[in-house]
Design a protein around this motif. Structure first.
Motif, PDB file in Angstrom:
ATOM      1  N   GLN A 125       0.827  -1.205   0.000  1.00  0.00           N
ATOM      2  CA  GLN A 125       0.000   0.000   0.000  1.00  0.00           C
ATOM      3  C   GLN A 125       0.863   1.258   0.000  1.00  0.00           C
ATOM      4  OE1 GLN A 125      -3.291   0.167  -0.419  1.00  0.00           O
ATOM      5  NE2 GLN A 125      -3.227  -2.079  -0.666  1.00  0.00           N
ATOM      6  N   GLU A 126       1.952   1.235   0.773  1.00  0.00           N
ATOM      7  CA  GLU A 126       2.854   2.387   0.792  1.00  0.00           C
ATOM      8  C   GLU A 126       3.456   2.622  -0.584  1.00  0.00           C
ATOM      9  OE1 GLU A 126       5.692   1.531   3.791  1.00  0.00           O
ATOM     10  OE2 GLU A 126       4.363   2.024   5.466  1.00  0.00           O
ATOM     11  N   ASN A 144       1.007   4.232  -3.004  1.00  0.00           N
ATOM     12  CA  ASN A 144       0.763   5.643  -2.708  1.00  0.00           C
ATOM     13  C   ASN A 144       2.014   6.501  -2.873  1.00  0.00           C
ATOM     14  OD1 ASN A 144      -1.794   4.785  -1.975  1.00  0.00           O
ATOM     15  ND2 ASN A 144      -1.276   4.658   0.212  1.00  0.00           N
ATOM     16  N   SER A 145       3.116   5.874  -3.257  1.00  0.00           N
ATOM     17  CA  SER A 145       4.403   6.568  -3.250  1.00  0.00           C
ATOM     18  C   SER A 145       4.660   7.328  -4.542  1.00  0.00           C
ATOM     19  CB  SER A 145       5.533   5.574  -3.017  1.00  0.00           C
ATOM     20  OG  SER A 145       5.682   4.728  -4.148  1.00  0.00           O
ATOM     21  N   PRO A 201      -7.457   5.994  -7.208  1.00  0.00           N
ATOM     22  CA  PRO A 201      -7.660   6.050  -5.755  1.00  0.00           C
ATOM     23  C   PRO A 201      -7.255   7.408  -5.199  1.00  0.00           C
ATOM     24  CG  PRO A 201      -6.514   4.039  -6.396  1.00  0.00           C
ATOM     25  CD  PRO A 201      -6.544   4.910  -7.603  1.00  0.00           C
ATOM     26  N   LYS A 202      -7.908   7.787  -4.101  1.00  0.00           N
ATOM     27  CA  LYS A 202      -7.603   9.078  -3.500  1.00  0.00           C
ATOM     28  C   LYS A 202      -6.145   9.154  -3.043  1.00  0.00           C
ATOM     29  CE  LYS A 202     -12.322   9.931  -1.913  1.00  0.00           C
ATOM     30  NZ  LYS A 202     -13.193  10.180  -0.744  1.00  0.00           N
ATOM     31  N   SER A 203      -5.618   8.018  -2.641  1.00  0.00           N
ATOM     32  CA  SER A 203      -4.247   8.012  -2.113  1.00  0.00           C
ATOM     33  C   SER A 203      -3.188   8.062  -3.207  1.00  0.00           C
ATOM     34  CB  SER A 203      -4.021   6.766  -1.250  1.00  0.00           C
ATOM     35  OG  SER A 203      -4.263   5.599  -2.022  1.00  0.00           O
ATOM     36  N   PHE A 204      -3.604   7.877  -4.449  1.00  0.00           N
ATOM     37  CA  PHE A 204      -2.629   7.890  -5.539  1.00  0.00           C
ATOM     38  C   PHE A 204      -2.086   9.301  -5.744  1.00  0.00           C
ATOM     39  CE2 PHE A 204      -1.787   8.291 -10.204  1.00  0.00           C
ATOM     40  CZ  PHE A 204      -0.660   7.475 -10.238  1.00  0.00           C
ATOM     41  N   ASN A 205      -0.795   9.385  -5.984  1.00  0.00           N
ATOM     42  CA  ASN A 205      -0.109  10.668  -6.138  1.00  0.00           C
ATOM     43  C   ASN A 205      -0.301  11.162  -7.580  1.00  0.00           C
ATOM     44  OD1 ASN A 205       1.613  12.871  -5.988  1.00  0.00           O
ATOM     45  ND2 ASN A 205       3.122  11.775  -4.711  1.00  0.00           N
TER      46      ASN A 205
END
Length: 685
Positions: free
Chosen positions: A57-58, A61-62, A145-149
């Motif tokens: 997951q990290e 999102n990185s 996804p919201k967490s995607f940069n």
């Protein structure tokens, strides 16, 4: 309880014996190395499994993942549209990143999944990205996804130049002139919920995120194992450890060679690390795959390296214990080339200074005086060159000379007192021989003392021997002489019968012969001890001579009720001896055995030949208590039998020893309880 204690002691002894061998040490370190390496995989699976999911997951999102997707977009556009021959191994066989690219006419440009499974993959994914690129090459994120940069993806897409294409004549450009193959594309990226074990780009990046935890785990396991090894190595007694050949070899190595062994080990480790880091990252022989997956190479490399490391640690600890038991100088300095050099230089300096300061007045005084004055001149020059400090150095030098002079005067006083004691006849003095300039005086006075003591002891012993000789000879001569006088007076008696006269005459004959033997032995002992005997040296077979002596004494031997155990070599043993005198030596020794051996016992006679000499060993059991010094029995007219009941003159062994000594041989006597052992040794030519 006693049984348990015995079992524990037995187990402890077995353990000490095992660890006192090279095989035991290697087995210990090998087992510990196998346990350390093999425990990594199960511990990692139990402790880092959840972290792997978290790391995934990290990574999603990185910034790195966003950049890799941007780079993947460029690659897919080039390789699938413009340059099909272009190939980048980083993006080959992607299984954990699914992609689907369509043009504006809904034609599939590139995809690693079919249209029917696209919807299913999107529904069951843990990551979904949908982007479009307009005719100017501008990207737009449709769904993610919201967490995607997103910003990292778009910014890198705009700012990064195009990667160089093989055989391309057009240089890379920025977004202002993006090539046509990136225009009007609809792109979907999907990361499945269930990842495969394929070592693709995605999995390598996830492993990279986990690498720190794996390295910490390896370091923790190694640290605990080394800690246990250190405790075990210090707990085992050094007396058991030092018996192992491997420990002996390592301890005897020079310290510099020990460092070289360690350095070689680290160089090999660095070389292995270079190989696995430079290897293709798609292979199993790559550090990331080796560490994260704990594959076969992890064990093939880890167990030998760990085994050698633990063995070197164990040997280094035993060397520390070796230094503790033998001392810093012997264990460390003398075990180092550099240390030996320092000790040699130090000893040379001390010896030189000592030779200069401790003048030997028995040698050339001019040379010694020159050394002293040269040293004094050197000190004065140093004082003169120090300017303001010269005053303080001069004071220090004066104090040093004063102390040295006081020590010399004290030693002169001690020499004067010792010489005064010797002049008065008091030899109870002990002067130290570290008296610097007066060493020769101290040595001479100590030698005088020791010489006088030896001379006095020899004189006292000589006087005692003379007194004992006179007493013993007088007693031995007086006994037969008294008998002769008595029986002569009896023969003068009238009316004696012929039988009685014959009996008296027979006694006179025996006593006169006895007196003759005593007188002859006395003269021969005197001549032998003084060396006043002419020897006729010739080549003599001493084995045959001993056999001849025993043959001629066979009748006496048979009458003695003794059992002779003779062990003589069959070959000849030639020595340069006087045959007659040597015969007398054997005769006296065997005669002594026949007189003083306990009846019905065994007598052992052996001959031992070596390259340089031959020894005859006579052993028998005495028939009386031998409570005397073995050296006394070879003195003139000495008898071990204090009662003097036997007919011997007491000169037999004294004559034998003198005759042996005159022929450059040796006669030694040893007493062990009632066992009498005599050894005669003759040199071979």
């Amino acid at each position: 309880m006693d049984t348990n204690l015995k079992e524990n002691n037995k187990t402890h002894c077995i353990g000490n014996r095992a660890i006192s061998t090279t095989l035991g040490i290697l087995l210990l370190t090998f087992i510990l190395a196998v346990i350390s390496v093999c425990s990594y995989a199960p511990i990692k699976d139990a402790t880092i499994k959840d972290k792997t999911l978290k790391s995934t997951q990290e990574y999603l999102n990185s910034y790195i993942f966003a950049y890799n997707l941007m780079d993947l977009t460029y690659y897919l556009g080039q390789s699938k549209i413009e340059y099909p021959e272009n190939n980048d191994p980083r993006y080959d066989n992607l299984e954990n990143i699914k992609y689907h690219i369509q043009d504006q006419n809904n034609n599939v440009v590139a995809s690693n999944l079919d249209d029917k499974s696209l919807a299913a993959e999107i529904k069951g994914s843990q990551f979904y990205l949908h982007i479009t690129i307009d005719d100017q090459g501008n990207p737009t994120v449709i769904d993610a996804p919201k967490s995607f940069n997103k910003s990292a993806f778009i910014d890198n897409f705009k700012q990064s130049p195009l990667p160089q294409v093989p055989n391309s004549e057009t240089p890379s450009q920025g977004l202002a002139s993006q090539p046509n193959y990136l225009a009007n594309l609809d792109i979907v990226y999907v990361v499945p919920q269930n990842l495969t074990s394929n070592n693709d780009l995605f999995m390598r990046e996830v492993k990279e995120f986990n690498l720190e935890g794996c390295i910490v785990l390896i370091a923790t396991i190694g640290g605990i194992s080394i800690f246990l090894l250190v405790i075990l190595a210090f707990a085992i007694p050094y007396a058991a450890q030092k018996q192992a050949s491997l420990v002996k070899i390592f301890n005897n190595l020079y310290l510099e060679l020990k460092f070289l062994v360690w350095l070689t080990f680290f160089v090999i480790c660095v070389g292995i690390l270079g190989l696995i880091t430079s290897s293709n990252n798609n292979t199993a022989f790559y550090y990331l795959n080796i560490i994260h997956d704990a594959n076969l190479y992890f064990y093939l490399i880890g167990i030998p390296v760990t085994f050698v490391l633990y063995t070197l640690i164990y040997l280094s600890i035993t060397y520390i214990k070796h230094i503790y038991h033998t001392g810093f100088k012997e264990g460390l300095l003398n075990n180092s080339i550099f240390g030996k050099l320092l000790l040699s230089i130090n000893n040379h300096i001390i010896k030189t200074v000592k030779q200069i300061v401790e003048v030997d007045i028995t040698k050339d005084s001019t040379q010694q005086l020159f050394k002293l004055l040269g040293l004094n001149l050197f000190v004065l020059i140093v004082i003169a060159l120090t300017n303001g400090l010269g005053v303080f150095l001069a004071l220090a030098y004066t104090v040093l000379l004063f102390k040295y002079s006081i020590k010399v005067l004290d030693k002169v006083k001690a020499l004067n007192e010792a010489s005064g004691q010797l002049a008065k006849g008091d030899f109870d003095i002990a002067l130290p021989e570290d008296m610097a300039i007066l060493n020769s005086f101290a040595k001479n006075l100590n030698n005088i003392k020791d010489g006088f003591k030896v001379a006095v002891e020899k004189e006292i012993k000589s006087q005692n021997m003379k007194t004992q000789l006179i007493s013993n000879v007088s007693h031995d001569l007086k006994t037969p002489l008294t008998s002769i006088i008595t029986y002569v007076d009896l023969l003068k008696t009238e009316g004696l019968t012929k039988e009685t006269q014959a009996e008296y005459i027979d006694v006179l004959d025996q006593k006169s012969k006895r007196l003759k033997v005593l007188i002859e032995d006395l003269f021969e002992a005197s001549k032998a001890s003084s060396g006043n005997i002419e020897l006729h040296l010739e080549s003599v077979d001493v084995i045959a001579l001993l056999r001849q002596t025993m043959g001629e004494m066979e009748e006496k031997i048979n009458e003695s009720m003794l059992r002779m155990k003779v062990n003589l070599p069959e070959n000849k043993v030639i020595c340069q001896l006087d045959g007659a005198r040597t015969y007398r030596v054997f005769e006296n020794i065997i005669g002594n055995i026949l007189k003083y051996t306990m009846p019905n016992t065994r007598v052992y006679i052996d001959a031992v030949e070596s390259e340089t000499d031959v020894s005859f060993i006579f052993k028998n059991i005495s028939n009386y208590e031998m409570n005397f010094d073995p050296t006394e029995i070879t003195e003139r007219s000495f008898r071990g039998d204090k009662s003097r009941n036997t007919e011997g003159s007491g000169l037999g062994l004294a004559i034998a020893k003198s005759l042996v000594d005159l022929q450059n041989g040796s006669l030694e006597i040893n007493i062990d309880g009632d066992l009498f052992k005599l050894t005669v040794t003759f040199p071979k030519p």
